[in-house]
Scaffold this motif. Structure first.
Motif, PDB file in Angstrom:
ATOM      1  N   VAL A 152       3.394  32.233  -6.300  1.00 19.51           N
ATOM      2  CA  VAL A 152       3.472  32.361  -7.746  1.00 19.51           C
ATOM      3  C   VAL A 152       2.050  32.317  -8.305  1.00 19.51           C
ATOM      4  CG1 VAL A 152       3.789  29.861  -8.065  1.00 19.51           C
ATOM      5  CG2 VAL A 152       4.508  31.446  -9.869  1.00 19.51           C
ATOM      6  N   THR A 153       1.760  33.130  -9.305  1.00 18.66           N
ATOM      7  CA  THR A 153       0.431  33.235  -9.909  1.00 18.66           C
ATOM      8  C   THR A 153       0.526  32.891 -11.383  1.00 18.66           C
ATOM      9  OG1 THR A 153      -0.201  34.982  -8.348  1.00 18.66           O
ATOM     10  CG2 THR A 153      -1.536  34.746 -10.353  1.00 18.66           C
ATOM     11  N   LEU A 154      -0.331  31.952 -11.814  1.00 19.26           N
ATOM     12  CA  LEU A 154      -0.364  31.545 -13.216  1.00 19.26           C
ATOM     13  C   LEU A 154      -1.793  31.700 -13.746  1.00 19.26           C
ATOM     14  CD1 LEU A 154       1.753  28.243 -13.070  1.00 19.26           C
ATOM     15  CD2 LEU A 154       2.531  30.526 -13.723  1.00 19.26           C
ATOM     16  N   PRO A 155      -1.982  32.206 -14.950  1.00 19.70           N
ATOM     17  CA  PRO A 155      -3.338  32.324 -15.522  1.00 19.70           C
ATOM     18  C   PRO A 155      -3.860  30.951 -15.964  1.00 19.70           C
ATOM     19  CG  PRO A 155      -1.710  33.085 -17.101  1.00 19.70           C
ATOM     20  CD  PRO A 155      -0.960  32.799 -15.836  1.00 19.70           C
ATOM     21  N   LEU A 156      -5.170  30.747 -15.828  1.00 17.50           N
ATOM     22  CA  LEU A 156      -5.833  29.506 -16.240  1.00 17.50           C
ATOM     23  C   LEU A 156      -6.806  29.810 -17.378  1.00 17.50           C
ATOM     24  CD1 LEU A 156      -6.656  27.942 -12.754  1.00 17.50           C
ATOM     25  CD2 LEU A 156      -4.935  27.126 -14.378  1.00 17.50           C
TER      26      LEU A 156
END
Length: 453
Positions: A152-156
């Motif tokens: 899973v990829t989440l923006p920071l």
């Protein structure tokens, strides 16, 4: 095609259809079970992965400043981090044996800068896994050993709401895939075995289902043969009489009258047989009897005894009645058919009771059932024949002699009329000791309550 081939082919078809339908049902059920298990594992893994990624995201975002740069305070959330692919490769083996407390499982963490270049890798360090990838939220990846990973990829973002980079959290699906593969193997192995059992059960059930049909077919064949035999006999007799007359050059008035009388007897016999067959056909098609008459059984029994008294007297047989009911006992149904039912039973008893014997016609009531018993002291019926005497055209005498007359339809008509009126008939008999035919019919109140329901 003979009878055996016909029923064997029909049985194979029934078994094949049943096995085919059950096979499709089992296959669809197995596929549904497999999909349900796989979906449950995927959902559980995604939920756990998203929870870990969410905690890391919430902990990292407040302390991130410059895009692509990891502050020292952030490293406490990243067990055994490395900052370059070469460093990650060298420390991968040691890291696999000493993951952080949060990642005591098959998890890895990737931090990417805004251009999707790897900044840091922590936790599990799979060999050959793509170091940077697109920023799609959910992905399936594979390492060089073909082990699947869910990522899973989440923006920071930093406190200034500037894009710092991306957080990627992934987990190994090795254990889950192994379990799902075992389930798949079990289903694929069990399906042929289940189909084998279904095939055997289908063949057995088809045989059970075909048994009454086979019996009905045999009875129909026997009935057709018997009916043809019974119809052929009077026709052949009449034809022989006519041929003998035609061969006579000169026929006297007495001979002509005798010939006509012979033809009339054969015609009456043929007419009675046809009427009996038509009556049986009507009774077979009549599912529910129209209750348009209320028959008093006391009157019916007394009328039959009075009508057959002369016949019984001519054969030196004593015909008695024993009415054990004080109040009028009424039956809803067809009075003519009920009359014929009891009439056939009494005449049958007279035929097979020798001179000096006794016949008793008993009327009683038991548990809202009218019971008529015809008891005689005749020759009796052997036990092996008692279950067959109600079959059409059946006579105990296998040679079909005509000494006692009749066509073998009397008791078949009796049973058909009893069943049409919701009753039943049975026989109790011993050789040389007589027979008792027991007829049970529901009274008018019972039949009305049944029809109301």
């Amino acid at each position: 095609m003979n009878e055996q081939q016909l029923f064997r082919q029909t049985r194979w078809r029934l078994a094949s259809w049943y096995a085919g339908v059950m096979g499709i049902i089992l296959a669809l059920s197995g596929f549904g079970v497999y999909e349900a298990i796989d979906h449950a594992h995927r959902t559980a893994a995604d939920r756990e992965l998203l929870a870990i990624a969410g905690r890391l995201h919430n902990n990292l975002e407040p302390i991130l400043q410059q895009p692509g740069e990891i502050p020292t305070s952030a490293q406490r959330f990243l067990p055994d981090p490395c900052n370059s692919p070469s460093q990650c490769t060298k420390t991968a083996r040691a890291a696999d044996h000493n993951p952080g407390a949060m990642f005591q499982g098959n998890y890895y963490i990737r931090l990417l800068d805004p251009s999707q270049d790897l900044v840091a890798l922590a936790g599990l360090k799979p060999s050959g896994l793509i170091s940077a990838s697109s920023v799609s939220e959910w992905q399936f990846l594979k390492d060089k050993d073909k082990t699947r990973y869910r990522q899973v990829t989440l923006p920071l973002q930093n406190p200034n709401e500037q894009l710092w980079g991306y957080l990627q959290v992934g987990s190994s699906l090795k254990d889950s895939d192994r379990y799902v593969s075992l389930v798949k193997l079990t289903l694929f192995t069990g399906l042929p075995l289940a189909l084998g059992f279904v095939g055997i059960a289908s063949w057995w059930l088809a045989g059970r289902a075909m048994r009454p049909i086979h019996q009905s077919y045999q009875q129909m064949q026997q009935f057709t043969a018997d009916a043809a035999h019974e119809l052929r006999t009077p026709i052949a007799a009449a034809q022989a009489t006519v041929e003998s007359v035609l061969d006579t050059p000169c026929l006297s008035e007495a001979d002509a009258r005798e010939t006509l009388q012979t033809l009339d007897r054969q015609h009456q016999r043929l007419s009675r047989l046809i009427q009996d067959l038509l009556l049986l056909t009507r009774l077979d098609r009549q599912v529910h009897l129209i209750q348009n008459e209320a028959c008093c059984l006391q009157d019916l029994v007394n009328d039959i005894a009075e009508e057959l008294a002369a016949l019984a007297l001519s054969k030196k047989i004593q015909l008695l009645t024993d009415v054990q009911v004080d109040q009028p006992l009424r039956i809803s149904g067809d009075e003519a058919q009920l009359y014929r039912l009891v009439f056939n039973l009494v005449t049958n008893a007279i035929q097979y009771t020798p001179a000096g014997g006794k016949i008793t016609l008993v009327l009683d009531q038991q548990e809202q059932q009218a019971v008529i018993r015809v008891q005689d002291t005749g020759i009796g019926i052997a036990p092996e024949y008692q279950s067959k005497i109600f079959d059409r055209f059946y006579r105990v005498n296998s040679d079909r002699n005509r000494q006692t007359g009749g066509s073998g339809l009397g008791l078949a008509i009796v049973q058909a009329i009893a069943q049409t009126h919701g009753g039943k008939i049975s026989v109790q008999s011993q050789l040389d000791q007589g027979s008792t035919f027991i007829l049970s019919l529901p009274t008018s109140s019972v039949r009305q309550a049944t029809s109301t329901l």
